[in-house]
Design an enzyme around this catalytic site. Structure first.
Site, PDB file in Angstrom:
ATOM      1  N   GLU A 136       0.861  -1.198   0.000  1.00  0.00           N
ATOM      2  CA  GLU A 136       0.000   0.000   0.000  1.00  0.00           C
ATOM      3  C   GLU A 136       0.897   1.247   0.000  1.00  0.00           C
ATOM      4  O   GLU A 136       1.945   1.256   0.653  1.00  0.00           O
ATOM      5  CB  GLU A 136      -0.838  -0.026   1.294  1.00  0.00           C
ATOM      6  CG  GLU A 136      -1.660   1.220   1.561  1.00  0.00           C
ATOM      7  CD  GLU A 136      -2.252   1.243   2.981  1.00  0.00           C
ATOM      8  OE1 GLU A 136      -1.605   0.751   3.933  1.00  0.00           O
ATOM      9  OE2 GLU A 136      -3.376   1.754   3.119  1.00  0.00           O
ATOM     10  N   ASN A 178      -6.944   6.261  -1.856  1.00  0.00           N
ATOM     11  CA  ASN A 178      -5.868   5.319  -1.565  1.00  0.00           C
ATOM     12  C   ASN A 178      -6.093   4.144  -2.524  1.00  0.00           C
ATOM     13  O   ASN A 178      -7.024   3.362  -2.354  1.00  0.00           O
ATOM     14  CB  ASN A 178      -5.967   4.879  -0.091  1.00  0.00           C
ATOM     15  CG  ASN A 178      -4.797   4.014   0.342  1.00  0.00           C
ATOM     16  OD1 ASN A 178      -4.099   3.438  -0.476  1.00  0.00           O
ATOM     17  ND2 ASN A 178      -4.611   3.909   1.650  1.00  0.00           N
ATOM     18  N   LYS A 204      -9.397   2.075  -1.946  1.00  0.00           N
ATOM     19  CA  LYS A 204      -9.621   1.522  -0.603  1.00  0.00           C
ATOM     20  C   LYS A 204     -10.972   1.946  -0.026  1.00  0.00           C
ATOM     21  O   LYS A 204     -11.298   3.142   0.015  1.00  0.00           O
ATOM     22  CB  LYS A 204      -8.481   1.989   0.307  1.00  0.00           C
ATOM     23  CG  LYS A 204      -8.472   1.379   1.703  1.00  0.00           C
ATOM     24  CD  LYS A 204      -7.209   1.822   2.430  1.00  0.00           C
ATOM     25  CE  LYS A 204      -7.066   1.240   3.817  1.00  0.00           C
ATOM     26  NZ  LYS A 204      -5.803   1.674   4.465  1.00  0.00           N
ATOM     27  N   GLU A 224      -5.962   8.913   7.493  1.00  0.00           N
ATOM     28  CA  GLU A 224      -6.511   8.436   6.203  1.00  0.00           C
ATOM     29  C   GLU A 224      -7.878   9.050   5.921  1.00  0.00           C
ATOM     30  O   GLU A 224      -8.209   9.346   4.775  1.00  0.00           O
ATOM     31  CB  GLU A 224      -6.603   6.905   6.189  1.00  0.00           C
ATOM     32  CG  GLU A 224      -5.264   6.242   6.023  1.00  0.00           C
ATOM     33  CD  GLU A 224      -5.391   4.792   5.611  1.00  0.00           C
ATOM     34  OE1 GLU A 224      -5.916   4.514   4.529  1.00  0.00           O
ATOM     35  OE2 GLU A 224      -4.945   3.932   6.392  1.00  0.00           O
ATOM     36  N   CYS A 281      -4.879  -3.013   2.817  1.00  0.00           N
ATOM     37  CA  CYS A 281      -4.574  -2.929   4.246  1.00  0.00           C
ATOM     38  C   CYS A 281      -5.755  -3.204   5.157  1.00  0.00           C
ATOM     39  O   CYS A 281      -6.131  -4.350   5.349  1.00  0.00           O
ATOM     40  CB  CYS A 281      -3.925  -1.583   4.574  1.00  0.00           C
ATOM     41  SG  CYS A 281      -3.137  -1.649   6.201  1.00  0.00           S
ATOM     42  N   ASN A 284       0.362  -1.111   5.421  1.00  0.00           N
ATOM     43  CA  ASN A 284       1.277  -0.352   6.284  1.00  0.00           C
ATOM     44  C   ASN A 284       0.660  -0.433   7.665  1.00  0.00           C
ATOM     45  O   ASN A 284      -0.282   0.311   7.964  1.00  0.00           O
ATOM     46  CB  ASN A 284       1.302   1.132   5.910  1.00  0.00           C
ATOM     47  CG  ASN A 284       2.096   1.438   4.655  1.00  0.00           C
ATOM     48  OD1 ASN A 284       3.259   1.792   4.716  1.00  0.00           O
ATOM     49  ND2 ASN A 284       1.448   1.319   3.518  1.00  0.00           N
TER      50      ASN A 284
END
Ligand code: CDV
Length: 328
Positions: free
Chosen positions: A48, A116, A133, A152, A183, A208
């Protein structure tokens, strides 16, 4: 006997510091692709946000101040060497990055949008599939209680492409059903099942994950962080009869420790390869997609055994509700 095998690699990356230009990260990734080529790999999975530091740990008052961490073109001058390496070695790759695009939102307004994102690129250098994401962890505003921010929800919108799966040639195989998650998505069984309902055979995911839970919501032993990551991926593979390549960014990045432990998992939920370092590292495995058949035709033959009429809460409800209390 037909050979259904694909040789895949998780290309784990060690830390990428804040000051490190993406050209340096790309050069490291090209070296991993070269090593993959020497080991007969046909598909490489990068983590990611693989091109930069995990920047959601850094607060910017104006969101646009974070734009230097985003890609507004793919490929770009900086990322073109990855596409060239794919063509040179005949290897497909999966890449996670921060995407800045100008496109209409759900109201029709055309505006800059940030996601993302992950893409799957063919050995010919074409983008086969894009995923944005869905499950964005963390918070949108600076949180003074946290030692390390996880912004995020500030920098990214919730992905608007669902969980797509594509069947495409890869390596020597005429078709593999491939899907992606990113993730935090790996912790949500709903995400796996949406991929499973599209007959996914190979899930690619990058992550991550900090070694320490910074949410300060209660104590969590360090060793459980890796356990929960592996547990989620192994369960997802078993319950959906698929392989997964799960690739970490690892090591101490901007003073914050990310655990590695990248893994490749088979449809029985077994780990068939695991990284041992917190640095750039290539782990490989042969995925025999014939192994997907057992789960799909027995315990997890969805068409025979699923009961969607009993799962209505899954899509109609977000948070948990309290149960009725006994005695009424
Ligand atoms: N990048 C992530 O999504 N990380 C989350 C952390 C914050 C828990 C994860 O689920 O691994």
């Amino acid at each position: 006997m037909t050979d259904h095998r694909l040789t895949v690699a998780a290309a784990q990356l060690g830390p990428i510091q804040k000051a490190e230009p993406r050209e340096v990260a790309v050069a490291r990734m090209v070296r991993l692709m070269e090593r993959a080529h020497h080991r007969g790999v046909e598909l490489v999975v990068f983590p990611e946000l693989a091109l930069t530091t995990f920047f959601p740990r850094h607060y910017c008052e104006q969101i646009a101040e974070a734009d230097p961490w985003f890609e507004s073109a793919m490929p770009s001058n900086a990322t073109a060497p990855l596409f060239e390496a794919a063509r040179r070695y005949g290897i497909g790759f999966h890449l996670g990055y921060a995407e800045l695009t100008t496109e209409p939102d759900e109201t029709g307004a055309v505006r800059p949008r940030r996601f993302n994102t992950a893409i799957l690129v063919s050995p010919a250098g074409e983008i086969l599939l894009k995923y944005r994401k869905v499950h964005l962890p963390g918070h949108a505003e600076f949180d003074p209680r946290r030692k390390v921010q996880h912004l995020e929800k500030r920098y990214f919108e919730v992905g608007n492409l669902g969980f797509p799966v594509i069947r495409a040639p890869m390596g020597a195989l005429p078709g593999v059903n491939m899907g992606m998650m990113i993730c935090n998505d790996r912790r949500w069984p709903e995400a796996w099942r949406v991929l499973g309902l599209q007959s996914v055979e190979l899930v690619m995911l990058g992550y991550n994950t900090p070694s320490i839970n910074q949410e300060a919501g209660g104590f969590e032993a360090h060793h459980l962080r890796v356990f929960h990551s592996h547990l989620s991926i192994q369960a997802g593979c078993y319950q959906n009869a698929c392989f997964a390549v799960a690739t970490a960014k690892a090591g101490t990045e901007d003073g914050c420790e990310l655990f590695g432990h990248s893994i490749i998992v088979n449809p029985q939920g077994e780990i068939i390869a695991q990284a041992g370092s917190w640095d750039d590292e290539l782990i490989t495995a042969d995925c025999d997609f014939g192994m997907c058949t057992l789960g799909r035709t027995t315990i997890f033959a969805f068409e025979k055994h699923r009961r969607p009429e009993a799962y209505q809460r899954i899509t109609s409800q977000v948070g948990a509700v309290a149960p009725p209390v006994w005695p009424a």
